[in-house]
Write an enzyme that holds these catalytic residues in place. Structure first.
Site, PDB file in Angstrom:
ATOM      1  N   ASP A 275     -13.092   5.850   6.419  1.00  0.00           N
ATOM      2  CA  ASP A 275     -14.402   5.720   7.109  1.00  0.00           C
ATOM      3  C   ASP A 275     -14.140   5.952   8.416  1.00  0.00           C
ATOM      4  O   ASP A 275     -12.840   6.333   9.145  1.00  0.00           O
ATOM      5  CB  ASP A 275     -15.156   4.508   6.820  1.00  0.00           C
ATOM      6  CG  ASP A 275     -14.606   3.180   7.588  1.00  0.00           C
ATOM      7  OD1 ASP A 275     -13.503   3.204   8.101  1.00  0.00           O
ATOM      8  OD2 ASP A 275     -15.299   2.214   7.522  1.00  0.00           O
TER       9      ASP A 275
ATOM     10  N   HIS B  77       7.263  -5.943 -15.859  1.00  0.00           N
ATOM     11  CA  HIS B  77       6.103  -5.695 -14.772  1.00  0.00           C
ATOM     12  C   HIS B  77       5.113  -4.794 -15.743  1.00  0.00           C
ATOM     13  O   HIS B  77       3.954  -4.764 -15.221  1.00  0.00           O
ATOM     14  CB  HIS B  77       6.591  -5.180 -13.507  1.00  0.00           C
ATOM     15  CG  HIS B  77       7.544  -5.753 -12.746  1.00  0.00           C
ATOM     16  ND1 HIS B  77       7.156  -7.103 -12.393  1.00  0.00           N
ATOM     17  CD2 HIS B  77       8.888  -5.580 -12.439  1.00  0.00           C
ATOM     18  CE1 HIS B  77       8.014  -7.654 -11.715  1.00  0.00           C
ATOM     19  NE2 HIS B  77       9.511  -6.866 -11.853  1.00  0.00           N
TER      20      HIS B  77
ATOM     21  N   HIS C  85       6.737  -3.616  -8.313  1.00  0.00           N
ATOM     22  CA  HIS C  85       6.270  -4.565  -9.438  1.00  0.00           C
ATOM     23  C   HIS C  85       4.890  -4.385  -9.605  1.00  0.00           C
ATOM     24  O   HIS C  85       4.457  -4.895 -10.918  1.00  0.00           O
ATOM     25  CB  HIS C  85       6.231  -6.155  -8.721  1.00  0.00           C
ATOM     26  CG  HIS C  85       7.601  -6.619  -8.602  1.00  0.00           C
ATOM     27  ND1 HIS C  85       7.762  -8.111  -8.320  1.00  0.00           N
ATOM     28  CD2 HIS C  85       8.711  -6.165  -8.684  1.00  0.00           C
ATOM     29  CE1 HIS C  85       9.056  -8.243  -8.192  1.00  0.00           C
ATOM     30  NE2 HIS C  85       9.826  -7.194  -8.226  1.00  0.00           N
TER      31      HIS C  85
ATOM     32  N   CYS D 157      -9.765   2.054   6.208  1.00  0.00           N
ATOM     33  CA  CYS D 157     -10.913   1.540   7.048  1.00  0.00           C
ATOM     34  C   CYS D 157     -10.382   0.584   8.226  1.00  0.00           C
ATOM     35  O   CYS D 157      -9.496   0.758   8.385  1.00  0.00           O
ATOM     36  CB  CYS D 157     -11.958   0.982   5.970  1.00  0.00           C
ATOM     37  SG  CYS D 157     -11.379  -0.525   5.215  1.00  0.00           S
TER      38      CYS D 157
ATOM     39  N   THR E 248     -10.298  -2.507   8.305  1.00  0.00           N
ATOM     40  CA  THR E 248      -9.348  -3.569   7.988  1.00  0.00           C
ATOM     41  C   THR E 248      -8.585  -3.243   6.667  1.00  0.00           C
ATOM     42  O   THR E 248      -7.544  -3.806   6.399  1.00  0.00           O
ATOM     43  CB  THR E 248     -10.073  -5.005   7.621  1.00  0.00           C
ATOM     44  OG1 THR E 248     -11.028  -4.687   6.871  1.00  0.00           O
ATOM     45  CG2 THR E 248     -10.734  -5.573   8.955  1.00  0.00           C
TER      46      THR E 248
HETATM   47  C1  RB5 Z   1     -17.055  -0.648   9.387  1.00  0.00           C
HETATM   48  O1  RB5 Z   1     -17.249  -1.085  10.741  1.00  0.00           O
HETATM   49  C2  RB5 Z   1     -15.718  -1.910   8.881  1.00  0.00           C
HETATM   50  O2  RB5 Z   1     -16.652  -2.790   8.153  1.00  0.00           O
HETATM   51  C3  RB5 Z   1     -14.794  -1.182   7.788  1.00  0.00           C
HETATM   52  O3  RB5 Z   1     -14.301  -0.049   8.407  1.00  0.00           O
HETATM   53  C4  RB5 Z   1     -13.868  -1.940   7.105  1.00  0.00           C
HETATM   54  O4  RB5 Z   1     -13.243  -2.560   7.926  1.00  0.00           O
HETATM   55  C5  RB5 Z   1     -14.590  -2.741   5.989  1.00  0.00           C
HETATM   56  O5  RB5 Z   1     -13.968  -3.525   5.246  1.00  0.00           O
END
Ligand code: RB5
Length: 141
Positions: A8, A133, A98, A65, A67
């Site tokens: 994203d 596994h 694993h 994304c 995080t």
């Molecule tokens: C977008 O602002 C953010 O929420 C997305 O990139 C991500 O971190 C969501 O898990």
């Protein structure tokens, strides 16, 4: 090896860096989007990549994304996907050895480019160990 990649807006900059790195290393990379910094919904790109893996378009993928958390949540809703959210290289290796992870999730706002490249390369170099596994994976995937 063909690798799918998607992001994203929160993962877009790191995705460009990783594509460059993988191309330099000789991997064929298919970018399922997003293709700009425009704000988009990460589930759209996680679903697109996971469906493409299911269709056999490529054997594994990378989702980025902000995080990595949202991408990993969506990816793991797909029965054929084993997505691993990794912030360091040991976990990335273990997720292959694993858990036979077929999707690597990264956080574009969490990782520097050099660490992210190391995580990606470590993940791609590692092989599934099989054995005990395999039956564990078979219980959920
Ligand atoms: C977008 O602002 C953010 O929420 C997305 O990139 C991500 O971190 C969501 O898990």
């Amino acid at each position: 090896m063909k690798i799918g990649i998607g992001s994203d807006h929160g993962g877009f900059a790191l995705k460009k860096n990783i594509i460059l790195y993988l191309n330099q290393k000789g991997y064929e990379v298919i970018d399922v989007g997003n293709h700009s910094e425009e704000s988009v919904d990460y589930p759209d790109f996680a679903d697109k990549l996971c469906l493409a893996i299911g269709a056999g378009d490529f054997e594994c993928g990378i989702l980025i994304c902000g995080t990595g958390i949202g991408m990993s949540m969506v990816a793991n809703r797909h029965r054929h996907i084993r997505a691993a959210l990794c912030y360091e290289s040991f976990g990335a290796r273990m997720s292959r050895e694993h858990n036979n992870a077929n999707v690597l999730c990264l956080g574009g706002r969490m990782l520097g480019a050099e660490l992210a490249r190391d995580i990606v390369q470590t993940w791609l170099n590692a092989d599934f160990a099989g054995g005990r596994h395999q039956s564990r994976i078979a219980r959920f995937c």
